[in-house]
Design a protein around this motif. Structure first.
Motif: not given
Lengths: 176, 251
Positions: B4, B6-10, B12-14
Motif C-alpha cells: 500500500p 501508506n503502510p500506516l493507514h488503511d 478500509r480498516l479506518a
C-alpha cells in the motif's frame, strides 16, 4: 483550554463534549469499563487541577492523551501483571506473535460482525500496538503526536502501527 | 510485491473502525466532571442571607464578650474596694464607741483635716445609699452623680455622744444607713439634695454658716444646730467664736 484557564467554565464544557467520547473509548478498549471510568475521571480531574498553570506547549489533544497514557501506564504498573512487555522499545514479540487463531475470513460475513471482529482483534493486540491504533483512530493523532503522547520515538510508534495494522488485516482477511 | 502507498493507514480498516458503535461515558460521570470543573473556576457561592448575620454575629461575639468582661471586672473591682472599706467598719465602730467625746477637742489640726478628707471620701459611698442596703445592688453607680446625704440627716442618725468622737463620718454613715430606709426614696433624695445645695452656699463663709446655726437653734432644732456646729469647728478650727456660737458646737 485557555478560555477555561481564564475562568470560562462553558469553554470546559465544550472541550469536554468534544473529547469525552474518544478518550473514554481509548481507555475502555484497553482496560474494561470499570477501570476505564475510574481512569477517565482521574484524567479529567487532573486536567482541571492543572488549569491555572496551563500554557500552550502542544496540541491540546496531544496533552490530554499524554495525561491519559501516563495514567494508563501507572495503572498497568500497579497491577499484578506490571507494565506489559509490548511497551518496551525493542519488543521482540512484535514480529513473532502469531495472528489470532479465529481469523477466519468466513466469519466476517456482514458489517456488524466485521466490527465485532475488529473489536476482538483489537483486544488481542499487544497493549502498545493497540494504544497506537486507538490514538490514531479515536484521537486522530499523527505519528509525531502519538510519539509525544506516549513518550516514545517516532520510529517506535511507526513500528507499532505497522505491526498492528498487519495483524488486523490478517484477522479480517477476506472481509475487507 | 505490491505494498500500500501508506503502510500506516488503511482506509478500509479506518472505515470499519468508525462503524463500531460509539460508546460514551455514563451520564453521572459527565455531571461529576463538569461539576468539578465549574467548582474549580467559580468562587464559592455566597451564603444565604439568613446565614450571613449569624456569621457576622459570631465574628463580633468575641470582642463583645471581652468588652462585657472588662466592664464587669471594673465594676467588681470597685465593689470589692468599697466592700473592703466596709469590712473594716466594725473595728472602726468599736474604736468609735471607746473614744471619748472630748477627743474631738484634743485633735490636732492635721487630724481634723484627715477627718475632713475622710468625709470627702464619705460622699461617694453615701451616694450608693439610693440603692438597696446591700452594696452589691448597684456596683456601677457613679458616685459623683448621686446626691450627697445632707449633714443634717446624718446628724439625726448620729448619736450625739459619738458625734464628737472624731471618727470619720463616712464610717458612721455606712453603718447607720440600713436604719433609715425611709430616706431612700426619690423625693427624699431630691429635697436632701436641695438642702445640701443650700448648705453648701451658707458654708462658703463662716458668718453665714454661724447665722444658719443660730437660725436652727432658734427653730428648736438643737441636734441639727449641734451637728452644724461640729462641722463648723472642723472647717474653721481657729475661728473665734462667741459664747453663744461656741455652744452650738458642743454636744
Amino acid at each position: 483550554m485557555l478560555h477555561y484557564r481564564d475562568g470560562d467554565s462553558a469553554a470546559f464544557a465544550r472541550l469536554y463534549a468534544r473529547h469525552k467520547g474518544p478518550l473514554y473509548r481509548y481507555l475502555l478498549r484497553q482496560c474494561g469499563p470499570v477501570v476505564a471510568e475510574e481512569l477517565f475521571q482521574e484524567v479529567w480531574l487532573k486536567l482541571i487541577a492543572a488549569r491555572a498553570g496551563y500554557t500552550v506547549q502542544a496540541k491540546f489533544t496531544t496533552w490530554l492523551y499524554r495525561i491519559a497514557h501516563n495514567r494508563l501506564v501507572d495503572h498497568y504498573r500497579a497491577s499484578a501483571r506490571g507494565l506489559p512487555l509490548s511497551y518496551a522499545e525493542d519488543c521482540p514479540e512484535w514480529s513473532t506473535i502469531p495472528g489470532p487463531e479465529s481469523a477466519q475470513p468466513e466469519v466476517c460475513d456482514d458489517r456488524q460482525r466485521q466490527t465485532e471482529r475488529l473489536l476482538a482483534l483489537l483486544a488481542e493486540l499487544p497493549e502498545a500496538q493497540r494504544e497506537a491504533v486507538l490514538l490514531k483512530e479515536e484521537a486522530g493523532l499523527s505519528l509525531e503526536e502519538i510519539a509525544q503522547a506516549t513518550g516514545t520515538g517516532r520510529e517506535t510508534v511507526k513500528s507499532r502501527l505497522r505491526y498492528a495494522l498487519a495483524r488486523l488485516r490478517q484477522g479480517l482477511a477476506g472481509a475487507l | 510485491m505490491s505494498e500500500p502507498s501508506n503502510p500506516l493507514h488503511d482506509e478500509r480498516l479506518a472505515a470499519l473502525y468508525r462503524a463500531i458503535p460509539q460508546v460514551e461515558p455514563p451520564e453521572w460521570l459527565d455531571q461529576q466532571i463538569l461539576r468539578a470543573a465549574k467548582t474549580q473556576v467559580e468562587p464559592v457561592s455566597p451564603l444565604p442571607a439568613a446565614v450571613r448575620p449569624k456569621r457576622r454575629s459570631a465574628r463580633w461575639a468575641v470582642p463583645l464578650a471581652l468588652a462585657a468582661t472588662v466592664v464587669l471586672s471594673v465594676g467588681i473591682v470597685r465593689l470589692v474596694r468599697e466592700s473592703g472599706e466596709l469590712a473594716t467598719a466594725p473595728s472602726l465602730e468599736a474604736a468609735k464607741t471607746t473614744a471619748s467625746p472630748a477627743s474631738q477637742a484634743d485633735m490636732a489640726p492635721s487630724e481634723v483635716s484627715q477627718a475632713k478628707s475622710a468625709e470627702g471620701y464619705a460622699h461617694p459611698p453615701a451616694a450608693s445609699a439610693t440603692a438597696p442596703a446591700t452594696p452589691m445592688a448597684s456596683p456601677m453607680t457613679p458616685p459623683a452623680l448621686a446626691p450627697p446625704v445632707p449633714l443634717a440627716e446624718r446628724a439625726q442618725s448620729v448619736d450625739p455622744k459619738a458625734a464628737g468622737s472624731g471618727q470619720p463620718p463616712f464610717r458612721f454613715q455606712q453603718l447607720t444607713r440600713p436604719e433609715k430606709p425611709e430616706k431612700l426614696n426619690g423625693t427624699t433624695n431630691h429635697s436632701a439634695k436641695a438642702l445640701a445645695d443650700d448648705k453648701a452656699e451658707f458654708r462658703n463663709s463662716p458668718e453665714s454658716w454661724l447665722r444658719e446655726i443660730a437660725k436652727l437653734r432658734r427653730q428648736g432644732e438643737t441636734l441639727k444646730a449641734q451637728a452644724e456646729g461640729l462641722e463648723f469647728q472642723r472647717h474653721y478650727p481657729n475661728y473665734p467664736l462667741e459664747p453663744s456660737d461656741a455652744d452650738s458646737g458642743k454636744p
